[in-house]
Design an enzyme around this catalytic site. Structure first.
Site, PDB file in Angstrom:
ATOM      1  N   ASP A 344       0.816  -1.214   0.000  1.00 48.80           N
ATOM      2  CA  ASP A 344       0.000   0.000   0.000  1.00 48.80           C
ATOM      3  C   ASP A 344       0.849   1.263   0.000  1.00 48.80           C
ATOM      4  OD1 ASP A 344      -2.287  -1.676   0.308  1.00 48.80           O
ATOM      5  OD2 ASP A 344      -1.827  -1.827   2.431  1.00 48.80           O
ATOM      6  N   GLY A 345       2.065   1.159  -0.441  1.00 48.34           N
ATOM      7  CA  GLY A 345       2.958   2.319  -0.470  1.00 48.34           C
ATOM      8  C   GLY A 345       4.387   1.875  -0.234  1.00 48.34           C
ATOM      9  N   SER A 369       2.451   6.889   0.582  1.00 49.25           N
ATOM     10  CA  SER A 369       1.599   6.064   1.439  1.00 49.25           C
ATOM     11  C   SER A 369       0.182   6.161   0.895  1.00 49.25           C
ATOM     12  CB  SER A 369       1.648   6.541   2.896  1.00 49.25           C
ATOM     13  OG  SER A 369       0.756   5.793   3.690  1.00 49.25           O
ATOM     14  N   ARG A 370      -0.337   5.043   0.378  1.00 46.35           N
ATOM     15  CA  ARG A 370      -1.636   5.065  -0.284  1.00 46.35           C
ATOM     16  C   ARG A 370      -2.798   4.956   0.695  1.00 46.35           C
ATOM     17  NH1 ARG A 370       1.393   1.278  -3.413  1.00 46.35           N
ATOM     18  NH2 ARG A 370       2.264   2.257  -5.263  1.00 46.35           N
ATOM     19  N   VAL A 371      -2.507   4.660   1.960  1.00 51.29           N
ATOM     20  CA  VAL A 371      -3.571   4.493   2.945  1.00 51.29           C
ATOM     21  C   VAL A 371      -3.388   5.424   4.127  1.00 51.29           C
ATOM     22  CG1 VAL A 371      -4.700   2.855   4.509  1.00 51.29           C
ATOM     23  CG2 VAL A 371      -3.891   2.082   2.282  1.00 51.29           C
TER      24      VAL A 371
END
Length: 533
Positions: A344-345, A369-371
């Site tokens: 997720d990143g 950081s996708r979350v």
């Protein structure tokens, strides 16, 4: 009558003899026994065992175990676990009737073990009463909850610009010796007192490196809430292959209790190489860079087990920090791109920044950081809104400034401000920064309080602000955890505390020239005499 009584006597005697035979003679049970046909580095070929299943555990002489990997018509390819040097062709092999598993219990906290569950720290043996398979299906989508709670790493650049949430999978990648393990260890150290258990999985590491990590955890009191799963570089490739799966099963045991777990895989590059070695020895078809075709699947099924469960299932979580080593800064190589697409990143560590002494050497422009932004505390979003943009502008302008180009006043201001940001984001190893101290430093940056501090004194100025942050009232610190936004009163209070801490680092004003100074070209009397003449 006599014949009937004799018959009864004979029947009783026969029953007695049968009972004695059953009591004292061993019971015979059928079992399948195979034979080793050939043995190589880390694998063995076995004939027989017609009922064996895929990934079933097999027992060899000398308490050596293996996993059935290739189940062919004529022979079985077995991955050996442990010391296999005493095995020879012709030795017997026995089925165990179960897949590979690992002991799980609360006693694992604070211990150093191998993937088989055997202690490596010289302590007492671990209870084997409860065991879990190392390979388990990942939780279903409907069983997962959104990532909403942040995982504070104590590292300013990550918590502010690349935040991580509990239940997230954040990849750490970079060249050799750029500080990847240091970031993971600092994150573990920062979980002290935050009700987060940690699992550190060392895959194919040098014994000296593992000993150093364990010593650092012990010295900083982090071993009290950490389990260390170790395979060294001289261990069999089979042990290196099962290590991350065994560590994840231990983490899942704690997650099922509703607890939050942080797991570090250090590193999956060695894991992929161990699996490639096993696959080539077992004559599996090679693909790109000689890796087998399912190399993506072995990592995806591992990292998919990291998640945040719904409250109905306990609400526990596993946050995964896999580590990958790149070569010559090539993040588009086969294994790194696989892991980037799974996670997720990523946090990318630049060797150029490392050589410049910017530690941790996090390249903000290549990290994402996708979350975590959704899980980041509102207080951070309030103070870091323009920080990442200002830092990105600085990095771009700094490149042009190196050519000696003439810069206008606004450009010089952006560059000077960016240099202060970079200096404030520096941080020594094994020194996590508390959240109030981070907020004070970030607010001072956004308010441009550091811009007048000389670059040579930035380290001391940063330390002064961190110490001054201890004076922030407890009720204000409590609002950091729950407030939706930063109140104006709290902002002014924190900025004032930071300003007072930085008073001693402001440059002294230059003294103005006296009004009684003599004229540049002589005194008035001299000029008068010149006019008269």
């Amino acid at each position: 009558m006599e014949s009937a009584s004799l018959q009864n006597i004979f029947d009783c005697a026969f029953d007695g003899i049968s009972q004695v035979r059953e009591a004292y003679m061993p019971q015979l049970k059928l079992r399948e026994v195979g034979t080793i046909t050939s043995i190589a580095t880390g694998i063995a070929k076995v004939s027989g065992l017609p009922g064996v299943g895929f990934e079933e555990v097999l027992k060899f002489p000398g308490d050596v175990y293996g996993i059935a990997f290739n189940v062919d018509e004529d022979e079985i390819g077995v991955v050996l676990l442990g010391d296999y040097w005493q095995l020879h062709a012709g030795d017997e092999v026995e089925r165990r009737g179960h897949v590979m598993d690992v002991p799980v219990c609360d006693a694992l906290i604070g211990r150093v073990i191998n993937p088989m569950g055997h202690p490596l720290d010289g302590g007492e043996a671990i209870s084997m009463n409860r065991r879990q398979p190392i390979e388990r299906a990942a939780p279903q989508i409907m069983d997962r909850a959104p990532v909403t709670v942040p995982l504070q790493t104590g590292i300013k650049v990550i918590d502010a610009l690349i935040p991580i949430g509990r239940g997230q999978r954040e990849l750490i990648l970079g060249d050799r010796q750029t500080g990847k393990t240091a970031i993971a260890i600092d994150t573990i150290l920062n979980q002290r007192g935050k009700n987060v258990l940690c699992v550190y999985c060392a895959i194919g590491q040098r014994a000296s490196s593992v000993a150093r990590v364990v010593a650092n955890l012990h010295e900083n009191g982090a071993l009290e809430y950490t389990t260390v799963v170790v395979t060294e570089g001289n261990d069999s490739p089979g042990l290196q292959y099962i290590a991350p799966y065994a560590a994840t099963s231990i983490a899942e045991y704690f997650m099922a209790q509703g607890r939050d777990v942080l797991i570090v895989y250090d590193d999956l590059t060695h894991h992929a190489r161990a699996y490639r070695e096993l696959s080539l020895l077992l004559r599996r078809p090679p693909g790109r860079e000689a890796f087998p075709g399912d190399i993506f699947y072995i990592h995806s099924r591992l990292l998919e087990r990291a998640t945040h469960l719904r409250e109905e299932l306990g609400g526990g979580s596993i946050t995964a920090l896999p580590i990958i080593e790149t070569e010559a800064q090539n993040i588009s190589a086969y294994i790194p791109t696989n892991l980037i697409s799974i996670t997720d990143g990523q946090i990318y560590l630049s060797p150029s920044l490392f050589e410049l002494g910017v530690l941790p050497a996090v390249d903000v422009s290549k990290s994402v950081s996708r979350v975590g932004g959704k899980a980041q505390r509102a207080i951070y979003r309030a103070v870091t809104g323009d920080l990442k943009l200002a830092y990105a502008q600085f990095e771009e302008l700094e490149t042009f400034a190196r050519f000696g180009a003439r810069l206008d006043k606004d450009t010089r201001k952006i560059i000077e401000h960016g240099r202060r940001i970079r200096a404030c984001l520096k941080q020594p190893e094994f020194a996590p920064v508390s959240m109030p101290a981070q907020i004070a430093i970030l607010l001072a940056l956004t308010a441009e309080l550091f811009d007048t501090v000389p670059i040579a004194q930035m380290t001391d100025a940063d330390t002064a602000v961190r110490k001054a942050a201890k004076n922030i009232p407890a009720e204000v610190c409590a609002r950091f955890e729950t407030a939706d936004k930063l109140a104006d009163e709290d902002r002014k209070l924190i900025i004032e505390i930071a300003r007072e801490a930085l008073i001693h680092f402001q440059p002294k004003p230059e003294s103005k020239p006296s009004s009684k100074a003599e004229p540049k070209y002589g005194s008035k009397s001299n000029s008068a005499s010149i006019d008269k003449s």
